[in-house]
Design a protein around this motif. Structure first.
Motif, short mmCIF file in Angstrom:
data_model
loop_
_atom_site.label_atom_id
_atom_site.label_comp_id
_atom_site.label_asym_id
_atom_site.label_seq_id
_atom_site.Cartn_x
_atom_site.Cartn_y
_atom_site.Cartn_z
N MET A 27 6.70 1.77 -12.00
CA MET A 27 7.49 1.60 -10.90
C MET A 27 6.76 0.88 -9.69
SD MET A 27 10.50 1.85 -12.18
CE MET A 27 11.75 2.24 -10.71
N ALA A 28 5.75 2.00 -9.62
CA ALA A 28 4.84 1.41 -8.27
C ALA A 28 4.33 0.16 -8.33
CB ALA A 28 3.56 2.54 -8.13
N ARG A 29 3.90 -0.36 -9.68
CA ARG A 29 3.33 -1.79 -9.75
C ARG A 29 4.37 -2.85 -9.63
NH1 ARG A 29 3.30 -5.39 -13.76
NH2 ARG A 29 3.94 -4.31 -15.41
N ILE A 30 5.45 -2.62 -10.12
CA ILE A 30 6.55 -3.56 -9.94
C ILE A 30 6.96 -3.68 -8.47
CG2 ILE A 30 8.78 -4.20 -10.63
CD1 ILE A 30 8.17 -3.47 -13.41
N SER A 31 7.33 -2.25 -7.99
CA SER A 31 7.70 -2.45 -6.56
C SER A 31 6.61 -3.36 -5.65
CB SER A 31 7.82 -1.10 -5.96
OG SER A 31 8.84 -0.37 -6.79
N SER A 32 5.30 -2.81 -5.66
CA SER A 32 4.25 -3.51 -5.14
C SER A 32 4.29 -4.94 -5.19
CB SER A 32 2.99 -3.04 -5.60
OG SER A 32 2.68 -1.71 -5.24
N GLU A 61 0.79 -1.25 0.00
CA GLU A 61 -0.11 -0.04 0.10
C GLU A 61 0.75 1.19 -0.04
OE1 GLU A 61 -2.34 -0.39 3.46
OE2 GLU A 61 -3.65 -1.62 2.72
N LEU A 62 2.17 1.16 0.54
CA LEU A 62 3.03 2.14 0.65
C LEU A 62 3.81 2.40 -0.67
CD1 LEU A 62 4.60 1.48 3.91
CD2 LEU A 62 2.64 3.03 3.64
N CYS A 63 3.86 1.60 -1.46
CA CYS A 63 4.83 1.84 -2.80
C CYS A 63 4.27 2.78 -3.73
CB CYS A 63 4.73 0.48 -3.46
SG CYS A 63 5.89 -0.91 -2.73
N ALA A 64 2.72 2.92 -4.07
CA ALA A 64 2.46 4.01 -4.89
C ALA A 64 2.70 5.31 -4.16
CB ALA A 64 0.96 3.59 -5.30
N ARG A 65 2.42 5.62 -2.96
CA ARG A 65 2.81 7.01 -2.25
C ARG A 65 4.11 7.21 -2.36
NH1 ARG A 65 -0.07 5.81 1.93
NH2 ARG A 65 1.08 6.17 3.78
N TYR A 66 5.22 6.12 -2.06
CA TYR A 66 6.57 6.57 -2.09
C TYR A 66 7.06 6.84 -3.41
CZ TYR A 66 6.66 4.77 2.61
OH TYR A 66 6.68 4.61 4.27
N CYS A 67 6.54 6.03 -4.56
CA CYS A 67 7.05 6.16 -5.74
C CYS A 67 6.73 7.50 -6.39
CB CYS A 67 6.59 5.14 -6.67
SG CYS A 67 7.27 3.52 -6.45
N SER A 68 5.35 8.00 -5.98
CA SER A 68 4.85 9.19 -6.41
C SER A 68 5.96 10.47 -5.84
CB SER A 68 3.55 9.51 -5.85
OG SER A 68 3.08 10.91 -6.43
N GLY A 69 6.34 10.21 -4.70
CA GLY A 69 7.05 11.44 -4.20
C GLY A 69 8.55 11.25 -4.56
#
Length: 209
Positions: A120-125, A103-111
């Motif tokens: 990047m958010a999808r693969i990190s998740s 749940e945190l990946c999308a928020r962190y990737c955005s930053g």
């Protein structure tokens, strides 16, 4: 914190309910507000960590946790259950479980402002989900796991970010990120998906430490 108006209103309603019931005796208004924001975010499927609520309110994380536990009991009362369901019909009952790393990946990737933020958010998740099989990461904070996964994927996909850059966004130390990353790197053969390599990923880009 980019909290939607619906979630803000939910936090205000929760505060009013507990205030009308005189449920929190002896607690400061700031502590109650922090707990209400935390539970409203979780029930609106936009969870924030204790660390993020602390950054906003300056209320210690332990106090936020205690207040949330009291709010859990408050909403277990039958007369209050219809309200918590009204915040989000699909929301599960309140729980104090840690915010999931995925749940945190999308928020962190955005930053971190990646060129292809969605990828990047999808693969990190996806890596976060796979990382549950890494025994050495068991019990580690979801924040540090998410940060380490983003660190690994950013290098794999050629959009590298330093551990210090990620630490600034995730609110954990760069040393913590590197420690968690070492465990991911040791298991890279089983964690890295072939599909990521076809999208431009390269194993030789991964830092050794």
């Amino acid at each position: 914190m980019n909290i939607s108006k619906t979630t803000q209103d939910a936090a205000k309603h929760i505060f009013k309910m507990t205030d009308d019931a005189k449920y929190f005796k002896g607690k400061s208004t700031e502590v109650i507000i922090a707990g209400c924001i935390f539970i409203a975010c979780r029930q609106s499927n936009a969870p924030r960590t204790f660390r993020e609520i602390f950054a906003l309110t300056k209320v210690p994380k332990k106090e936020i946790g205690r207040t949330f536990k009291m709010l859990e009991k408050f909403f277990q009362d039958d007369k209050n259950k219809p309200f918590i369901r009204a915040i989000n019909q699909d929301a599960p009952p309140p729980t104090l479980s840690a915010t999931n790393a995925t749940e945190l990946c999308a928020r962190y990737c955005s930053g971190l402002r990646f060129n292809n933020n969605h990828l990047m958010a999808r693969i990190s998740s996806e890596l976060c989900e796979k990382s549950s099989s890494v025994k050495d990461l068991a019990g580690r904070s979801p924040l540090s796991v998410a940060a380490a996964c983003i660190y690994m994927i950013s290098h794999l996909m050629g959009e590298s970010r330093s551990s210090k850059q990620i630490a600034a966004v995730a609110g954990v130390s760069d040393g913590t990120i590197k420690t968690a990353y070492r465990f991911l790197y040791q298991e890279r053969a089983s964690l890295i998906d072939e599909d990521w390599l076809t999208k431009g990923g390269r194993l030789d880009r991964l830092p050794v430490n």
